[in-house]
Design an enzyme around this catalytic site. Structure first.
Site, PDB file in Angstrom:
ATOM      1  N   GLU A 297      31.236 -32.050   5.714  1.00 42.07           N
ATOM      2  CA  GLU A 297      31.093 -31.160   4.551  1.00 42.07           C
ATOM      3  C   GLU A 297      32.133 -31.487   3.492  1.00 42.07           C
ATOM      4  OE1 GLU A 297      31.134 -27.472   6.718  1.00 42.07           O
ATOM      5  OE2 GLU A 297      29.190 -27.978   7.594  1.00 42.07           O
TER       6      GLU A 297
ATOM      7  N   GLY B  93      31.037 -24.996  15.223  1.00 44.52           N
ATOM      8  CA  GLY B  93      30.963 -24.279  13.945  1.00 44.52           C
ATOM      9  C   GLY B  93      30.473 -22.863  14.168  1.00 44.52           C
ATOM     10  N   GLY B  94      29.195 -22.644  13.922  1.00 43.66           N
ATOM     11  CA  GLY B  94      28.603 -21.299  13.966  1.00 43.66           C
ATOM     12  C   GLY B  94      28.969 -20.484  15.192  1.00 43.66           C
TER      13      GLY B  94
ATOM     14  N   GLU C  22      30.268 -36.049  15.042  1.00 45.44           N
ATOM     15  CA  GLU C  22      29.436 -34.971  14.523  1.00 45.44           C
ATOM     16  C   GLU C  22      28.276 -35.539  13.709  1.00 45.44           C
ATOM     17  OE1 GLU C  22      31.645 -31.002  14.440  1.00 45.44           O
ATOM     18  OE2 GLU C  22      31.800 -31.913  12.483  1.00 45.44           O
TER      19      GLU C  22
ATOM     20  N   SER D 241      25.769 -28.024  16.428  1.00 47.68           N
ATOM     21  CA  SER D 241      24.929 -27.011  17.076  1.00 47.68           C
ATOM     22  C   SER D 241      25.204 -26.861  18.581  1.00 47.68           C
ATOM     23  CB  SER D 241      23.445 -27.294  16.810  1.00 47.68           C
ATOM     24  OG  SER D 241      23.174 -27.203  15.416  1.00 47.68           O
TER      25      SER D 241
ATOM     26  N   LYS E 111      34.952 -22.780   9.176  1.00 49.07           N
ATOM     27  CA  LYS E 111      34.540 -23.129   7.802  1.00 49.07           C
ATOM     28  C   LYS E 111      34.950 -21.994   6.860  1.00 49.07           C
ATOM     29  CE  LYS E 111      30.781 -25.630   9.905  1.00 49.07           C
ATOM     30  NZ  LYS E 111      29.516 -26.302   9.752  1.00 49.07           N
TER      31      LYS E 111
ATOM     32  N   GLY F 114      24.948 -27.321  11.997  1.00 50.27           N
ATOM     33  CA  GLY F 114      24.425 -26.093  11.409  1.00 50.27           C
ATOM     34  C   GLY F 114      22.905 -26.044  11.353  1.00 50.27           C
TER      35      GLY F 114
ATOM     36  N   HIS G 214      35.727 -33.942   7.894  1.00 53.08           N
ATOM     37  CA  HIS G 214      34.482 -33.241   8.209  1.00 53.08           C
ATOM     38  C   HIS G 214      33.407 -33.650   7.200  1.00 53.08           C
ATOM     39  CE1 HIS G 214      31.593 -30.051   8.891  1.00 53.08           C
ATOM     40  NE2 HIS G 214      32.194 -29.818  10.043  1.00 53.08           N
TER      41      HIS G 214
ATOM     42  N   ASN H 202      35.654 -24.321  14.402  1.00 57.64           N
ATOM     43  CA  ASN H 202      35.799 -24.518  12.956  1.00 57.64           C
ATOM     44  C   ASN H 202      35.076 -23.373  12.242  1.00 57.64           C
ATOM     45  OD1 ASN H 202      35.757 -25.405  10.308  1.00 57.64           O
ATOM     46  ND2 ASN H 202      34.301 -27.074  10.664  1.00 57.64           N
TER      47      ASN H 202
HETATM   48  C1  PEP Z   1      30.848 -28.213  12.506  1.00 57.97           C
HETATM   49  O1  PEP Z   1      30.711 -27.910  11.352  1.00 57.97           O
HETATM   50  O2  PEP Z   1      31.864 -28.827  12.846  1.00 57.97           O
HETATM   51  C2  PEP Z   1      29.790 -27.844  13.437  1.00 57.97           C
HETATM   52  C3  PEP Z   1      29.691 -28.528  14.533  1.00 57.97           C
HETATM   53  O3  PEP Z   1      28.941 -26.807  13.084  1.00 57.97           O
HETATM   54  P1  PEP Z   1      27.788 -26.142  13.994  1.00 57.97           P
HETATM   55  O4  PEP Z   1      28.367 -25.943  15.367  1.00 57.97           O
HETATM   56  O5  PEP Z   1      27.489 -24.837  13.326  1.00 57.97           O
HETATM   57  O6  PEP Z   1      26.642 -27.086  13.992  1.00 57.97           O
END
Ligand code: PEP
Length: 247
Positions: A94, A230-231, A164, A209, A14, A170, A92, A12
């Site tokens: 967010e 994500g990241g 999640e 993460s 984002k 994040g 999600h 993802n």
């Molecule tokens: C996400 O936003 O779906 C996510 C898991 O982000 P991160 O891996 O950066 O924690």
């Protein structure tokens, strides 16, 4: 029960990335093959059409509640399908926070995705406050129940779930494999009470993460079928290492 659960790693992006990243990911991923793992890239809308999904699949990060019409700024499931998406992230945390998407909106978006022939990746998960309050499992159930009520348990077979925990997204604070497994197992048994076969075959991702160095232990848990990343999905090497950890 023998299961044939699809392993999956979805990235993802984002609101990140640019055309250079599209090229890096396109070139890098299309050269690789991940044995038995469905790899999905979910870039922002403008970049979807720039991908030629070869060796991986494309997903969007959101879709409209509506089929078409006067909804400025919205993108429908059928448009996503037309530009090559097979998946769409729904619910999600967010979007729940930034766009006030509640469980009913999320359920309707899951329905819209299915109607367009997309596989929704349904995200759910608790805040730290909910976890600390001891209401974790009730809360998780309250996020899933409206979806099941709207589409019926049988159609959950056409979805992917993603646990999640908000406190892990994040933040660099990954859930331990045991913490994640506990929730995944709860979700699978909650669904099994309604339909054992749907539950046994359902892909449930963990997100929060996930990095190259913690993916393997998380993915080794019996009810964790891969990750929503994500990241670490913004760097080819890291993302590839996570996909390999799922193999
Ligand atoms: C996400 O936003 O779906 C996510 C898991 O982000 P991160 O891996 O950066 O924690």
């Amino acid at each position: 029960m023998n299961t044939m659960r699809q392993k999956m790693v979805a990235g993802n992006w984002k609101q990140n990335g640019d055309q250079a990243l599209v090229k890096t990911m396109q070139d890098g991923l299309s050269k690789l093959a991940f044995n038995g793992v469905e790899v999905v890239v979910c870039p922002p809308f403008p970049y979807l059409g720039a991908f030629e999904a070869k060796g991986f699949k494309l997903g969007a990060q959101n879709l409209s509640l509506h089929d078409s019409g006067a909804h400025t700024g919205e993108v429908s499931g059928s448009m996503l399908k037309e530009v090559g998406c097979q998946y769409v992230i729904v619910g999600h945390s967010e979007r729940r926070a930034d766009n006030s998407e509640d469980n009913d909106v999320v359920a309707q978006k899951v329905q819209q995705a299915l109607a367009a022939g997309l596989t929704p990746v349904l995200c759910f998960g608790e805040s730290e406050q909910v976890r600390d309050s001891g209401q974790l499992f009730d809360f998780i159930q309250s996020q899933l129940e409206p979806v099941i009520a709207l589409i019926g348990v049988a159609r959950l077979a056409e979805t992917v779930l993603a646990y999640e925990p908000i406190w892990a997204i994040g933040t660099g604070r990954t859930a331990t494999p045991e913490q994640a497994q506990e929730v995944h197992q709860f979700v699978r048994s909650y669904i099994a009470e309604k339909d054992a076969s749907v539950a046994a075959n359902l892909t449930i991702l963990y997100g929060g993460s996930v990095k190259a160095d913690n993916a393997e232990l998380l993915f080794a848990q019996p009810d964790i079928d891969g990750g929503l990343i994500g990241g670490a999905s913004l760097k080819l090497d890291d993302f590839v290492a996570i996909c390999q950890a799922a193999e």
